[in-house]
Design a protein around this motif. Sequence first.
Motif, PDB file in Angstrom:
ATOM      1  N   SER A 186       0.786  -0.848   0.089  1.00 47.20           N
ATOM      2  CA  SER A 186       0.151  -0.032   0.013  1.00 47.20           C
ATOM      3  C   SER A 186       0.905   1.372  -0.121  1.00 47.20           C
ATOM      4  CB  SER A 186      -0.762   0.016   1.358  1.00 47.20           C
ATOM      5  OG  SER A 186      -0.195  -0.045   2.531  1.00 47.20           O
ATOM      6  N   PRO A 187       0.217   2.213  -0.308  1.00 47.68           N
ATOM      7  CA  PRO A 187       1.141   3.560  -0.204  1.00 47.68           C
ATOM      8  C   PRO A 187       1.733   3.974   1.053  1.00 47.68           C
ATOM      9  CG  PRO A 187      -1.196   4.084  -1.267  1.00 47.68           C
ATOM     10  CD  PRO A 187      -0.935   2.607  -0.767  1.00 47.68           C
ATOM     11  N   LYS A 188       1.017   3.694   2.252  1.00 47.99           N
ATOM     12  CA  LYS A 188       1.652   3.632   3.382  1.00 47.99           C
ATOM     13  C   LYS A 188       2.927   2.579   3.701  1.00 47.99           C
ATOM     14  CE  LYS A 188      -2.468   5.219   6.032  1.00 47.99           C
ATOM     15  NZ  LYS A 188      -3.343   4.826   7.177  1.00 47.99           N
ATOM     16  N   LEU A 189       2.651   1.535   3.245  1.00 44.10           N
ATOM     17  CA  LEU A 189       4.016   0.546   3.372  1.00 44.10           C
ATOM     18  C   LEU A 189       5.136   1.158   2.481  1.00 44.10           C
ATOM     19  CD1 LEU A 189       5.367  -1.824   4.702  1.00 44.10           C
ATOM     20  CD2 LEU A 189       4.242  -3.200   2.689  1.00 44.10           C
ATOM     21  N   LYS A 190       4.917   1.430   1.437  1.00 44.24           N
ATOM     22  CA  LYS A 190       5.811   2.150   0.291  1.00 44.24           C
ATOM     23  C   LYS A 190       6.685   3.184   0.960  1.00 44.24           C
ATOM     24  CE  LYS A 190       4.019   0.429  -4.089  1.00 44.24           C
ATOM     25  NZ  LYS A 190       3.320   0.872  -5.251  1.00 44.24           N
ATOM     26  N   SER A 191       5.863   4.047   1.867  1.00 43.71           N
ATOM     27  CA  SER A 191       6.574   5.139   2.436  1.00 43.71           C
ATOM     28  C   SER A 191       7.232   4.758   3.532  1.00 43.71           C
ATOM     29  CB  SER A 191       5.230   6.087   3.011  1.00 43.71           C
ATOM     30  OG  SER A 191       5.726   6.997   3.586  1.00 43.71           O
ATOM     31  N   ILE A 192       6.886   3.775   4.469  1.00 40.55           N
ATOM     32  CA  ILE A 192       7.627   3.274   5.375  1.00 40.55           C
ATOM     33  C   ILE A 192       8.966   2.675   4.863  1.00 40.55           C
ATOM     34  CG2 ILE A 192       8.131   1.448   6.937  1.00 40.55           C
ATOM     35  CD1 ILE A 192       5.144   1.854   7.869  1.00 40.55           C
ATOM     36  N   LEU A 193       8.881   1.906   3.744  1.00 35.74           N
ATOM     37  CA  LEU A 193      10.188   1.242   3.140  1.00 35.74           C
ATOM     38  C   LEU A 193      11.231   2.453   2.739  1.00 35.74           C
ATOM     39  CD1 LEU A 193       8.267  -1.659   1.287  1.00 35.74           C
ATOM     40  CD2 LEU A 193       9.703  -1.967   3.304  1.00 35.74           C
ATOM     41  N   ALA A 194      10.393   3.244   1.875  1.00 40.17           N
ATOM     42  CA  ALA A 194      11.295   4.351   1.448  1.00 40.17           C
ATOM     43  C   ALA A 194      12.035   5.144   2.673  1.00 40.17           C
ATOM     44  CB  ALA A 194      10.359   5.371   0.660  1.00 40.17           C
ATOM     45  N   GLU A 195      11.469   5.341   3.568  1.00 42.49           N
ATOM     46  CA  GLU A 195      12.083   6.178   4.696  1.00 42.49           C
ATOM     47  C   GLU A 195      13.141   5.331   5.468  1.00 42.49           C
ATOM     48  OE1 GLU A 195      10.758   9.296   8.037  1.00 42.49           O
ATOM     49  OE2 GLU A 195       9.070   8.585   6.780  1.00 42.49           O
ATOM     50  N   LEU A 196      12.601   4.052   5.792  1.00 43.87           N
ATOM     51  CA  LEU A 196      13.459   3.224   6.663  1.00 43.87           C
ATOM     52  C   LEU A 196      14.840   2.605   5.719  1.00 43.87           C
ATOM     53  CD1 LEU A 196      10.903   1.524   9.251  1.00 43.87           C
ATOM     54  CD2 LEU A 196      12.455   3.449   9.640  1.00 43.87           C
ATOM     55  N   LEU A 197      14.574   2.258   4.649  1.00 40.23           N
ATOM     56  CA  LEU A 197      15.451   1.212   4.024  1.00 40.23           C
ATOM     57  C   LEU A 197      15.971   2.189   2.966  1.00 40.23           C
ATOM     58  CD1 LEU A 197      13.505  -2.099   3.887  1.00 40.23           C
ATOM     59  CD2 LEU A 197      15.070  -1.208   5.700  1.00 40.23           C
ATOM     60  N   GLY A 198      15.329   2.835   2.252  1.00 40.66           N
ATOM     61  CA  GLY A 198      15.794   3.636   0.952  1.00 40.66           C
ATOM     62  C   GLY A 198      15.505   3.099  -0.247  1.00 40.66           C
ATOM     63  N   GLU A 199      16.222   3.309  -1.203  1.00 34.72           N
ATOM     64  CA  GLU A 199      16.110   2.977  -2.643  1.00 34.72           C
ATOM     65  C   GLU A 199      16.742   1.736  -3.066  1.00 34.72           C
ATOM     66  OE1 GLU A 199      16.628   6.033  -5.457  1.00 34.72           O
ATOM     67  OE2 GLU A 199      14.995   7.212  -4.688  1.00 34.72           O
ATOM     68  N   ASN A 200      17.812   1.146  -2.150  1.00 33.56           N
ATOM     69  CA  ASN A 200      18.591   0.288  -2.630  1.00 33.56           C
ATOM     70  C   ASN A 200      18.240  -1.141  -1.989  1.00 33.56           C
ATOM     71  OD1 ASN A 200      20.642   1.895  -3.689  1.00 33.56           O
ATOM     72  ND2 ASN A 200      21.503   2.527  -1.721  1.00 33.56           N
ATOM     73  N   TYR A 201      17.210  -1.204  -1.013  1.00 31.44           N
ATOM     74  CA  TYR A 201      16.692  -2.723  -0.735  1.00 31.44           C
ATOM     75  C   TYR A 201      15.639  -3.045  -1.677  1.00 31.44           C
ATOM     76  CZ  TYR A 201      19.148  -2.540   3.730  1.00 31.44           C
ATOM     77  OH  TYR A 201      19.899  -2.870   4.860  1.00 31.44           O
ATOM     78  N   PHE A 202      15.439  -4.691  -1.629  1.00 32.19           N
ATOM     79  CA  PHE A 202      14.626  -5.018  -2.384  1.00 32.19           C
ATOM     80  C   PHE A 202      13.875  -6.093  -1.805  1.00 32.19           C
ATOM     81  CE2 PHE A 202      18.711  -5.636  -3.973  1.00 32.19           C
ATOM     82  CZ  PHE A 202      18.889  -7.208  -3.714  1.00 32.19           C
ATOM     83  N   LEU A 203      12.938  -6.885  -2.223  1.00 35.12           N
ATOM     84  CA  LEU A 203      12.140  -7.928  -1.587  1.00 35.12           C
ATOM     85  C   LEU A 203      13.044  -9.111  -2.013  1.00 35.12           C
ATOM     86  CD1 LEU A 203       9.644  -8.912  -0.181  1.00 35.12           C
ATOM     87  CD2 LEU A 203       8.811  -9.497  -2.343  1.00 35.12           C
ATOM     88  N   VAL A 204      13.045  -9.994  -0.808  1.00 42.53           N
ATOM     89  CA  VAL A 204      14.027 -11.229  -1.259  1.00 42.53           C
ATOM     90  C   VAL A 204      13.267 -12.320  -0.662  1.00 42.53           C
ATOM     91  CG1 VAL A 204      16.047 -10.268  -1.479  1.00 42.53           C
ATOM     92  CG2 VAL A 204      15.511 -10.994   0.929  1.00 42.53           C
ATOM     93  N   LYS A 205      12.137 -12.251   0.095  1.00 40.61           N
ATOM     94  CA  LYS A 205      11.543 -13.533   0.402  1.00 40.61           C
ATOM     95  C   LYS A 205      10.233 -13.186   1.189  1.00 40.61           C
ATOM     96  CE  LYS A 205      13.702 -16.626   3.064  1.00 40.61           C
ATOM     97  NZ  LYS A 205      14.440 -17.468   4.060  1.00 40.61           N
ATOM     98  N   SER A 206       9.002 -13.677   0.829  1.00 36.98           N
ATOM     99  CA  SER A 206       7.719 -13.475   1.510  1.00 36.98           C
ATOM    100  C   SER A 206       7.215 -14.993   1.865  1.00 36.98           C
ATOM    101  CB  SER A 206       6.978 -13.061   0.565  1.00 36.98           C
ATOM    102  OG  SER A 206       6.764 -13.755  -0.858  1.00 36.98           O
ATOM    103  N   ILE A 207       6.750 -14.794   3.162  1.00 34.35           N
ATOM    104  CA  ILE A 207       5.797 -16.150   3.635  1.00 34.35           C
ATOM    105  C   ILE A 207       4.759 -15.660   4.413  1.00 34.35           C
ATOM    106  CG2 ILE A 207       6.188 -17.896   5.453  1.00 34.35           C
ATOM    107  CD1 ILE A 207       9.285 -17.694   5.320  1.00 34.35           C
ATOM    108  N   TYR A 208       3.622 -16.545   4.262  1.00 35.89           N
ATOM    109  CA  TYR A 208       2.339 -16.149   4.919  1.00 35.89           C
ATOM    110  C   TYR A 208       2.277 -17.192   5.917  1.00 35.89           C
ATOM    111  CZ  TYR A 208      -2.665 -15.909   5.894  1.00 35.89           C
ATOM    112  OH  TYR A 208      -3.993 -15.809   6.293  1.00 35.89           O
ATOM    113  N   PHE A 209       1.914 -16.933   7.277  1.00 35.97           N
ATOM    114  CA  PHE A 209       1.679 -17.699   8.272  1.00 35.97           C
ATOM    115  C   PHE A 209       0.463 -17.562   8.775  1.00 35.97           C
ATOM    116  CE2 PHE A 209       6.447 -16.986   8.753  1.00 35.97           C
ATOM    117  CZ  PHE A 209       6.715 -18.407   8.699  1.00 35.97           C
ATOM    118  N   ASP A 210      -0.085 -18.602   9.069  1.00 33.68           N
ATOM    119  CA  ASP A 210      -1.871 -18.667   9.529  1.00 33.68           C
ATOM    120  C   ASP A 210      -1.635 -19.587  10.777  1.00 33.68           C
ATOM    121  OD1 ASP A 210      -4.225 -18.605  10.457  1.00 33.68           O
ATOM    122  OD2 ASP A 210      -5.170 -18.779   8.465  1.00 33.68           O
ATOM    123  N   LYS A 211      -1.388 -18.989  12.060  1.00 32.32           N
ATOM    124  CA  LYS A 211      -1.597 -19.668  13.312  1.00 32.32           C
ATOM    125  C   LYS A 211      -3.003 -19.858  14.002  1.00 32.32           C
ATOM    126  CE  LYS A 211       1.203 -20.403  17.561  1.00 32.32           C
ATOM    127  NZ  LYS A 211       2.556 -20.017  18.093  1.00 32.32           N
TER     128      LYS A 211
END
Length: 233
Positions: free
Chosen positions: A67-92
């Motif tokens: 979402s726009p909010k998540l993208k804003s957090i990623l941009a502010e905390l990690l910057g432009e050099n970071y990229f997604l490398v793993k995704s997992i969904y857990f349902d306990k």
Amino acid sequence: MRATLDDLNKQGFAFCPPIYSEAEISDIVKTIEINTKDKANFRRSNNLFAIRRFLLEVPEVYPMVFSPKLKSILAELLGENYFLVKSIYFDKPADSNWYVAYHQDLTISVNQKIETEGFGPWTIKPDNFEVQPPLSILEQIVTLRIHLDDTSAENGALYIIPESHNKCILRPELIDWSNTSEKVCPVEKGGVMLMKPLLLHSSKRTTNLQPRKVIHLEFANAELPNGLEWAER
């Protein structure tokens, strides 16, 4: 947000307040349910439902998660050099007795096995390979855990050992509990927990009959050597 980054680097974890509305969470959960209903290649049991390579397996959910909010957090905390490398969904599930002992997340997912100095041991997964990389790569990975339920100590909130990410690779069975303090990390529905993979963490059994659904995303900024490629980049 500066304080959040400081906490992440110093303590090994940090929190963001809820960034998803009830409607957005409902849409995410419904999309997952619809697109996994008839698929048998996910891990399903009375204790756990897990989807590895989550955003590749359920691409319909990608624009909802990012979402726009998540993208804003990623941009502010990690910057432009970071990229997604793993995704997992857990349902306990609400009645889960699934327990995870203290551990560090020590492996990355890659597309193929190429013997490379500093990488190993290797583990073969159904759709990719898992390997322990050099410490320098593990140290720069950042994990985001997006909570789709209110999460407390009673339904699987992480227990962590603050600052343990600064102690390289640890053997959990050698923890000196007489000189160690653990912390439980409750997270509101729609909230995000950030953590370093080297942070020692565990999850206890559910006791309050409440579910715990989490989207686990890992981000990195390192190129891999010798032809190795991140599995979900």
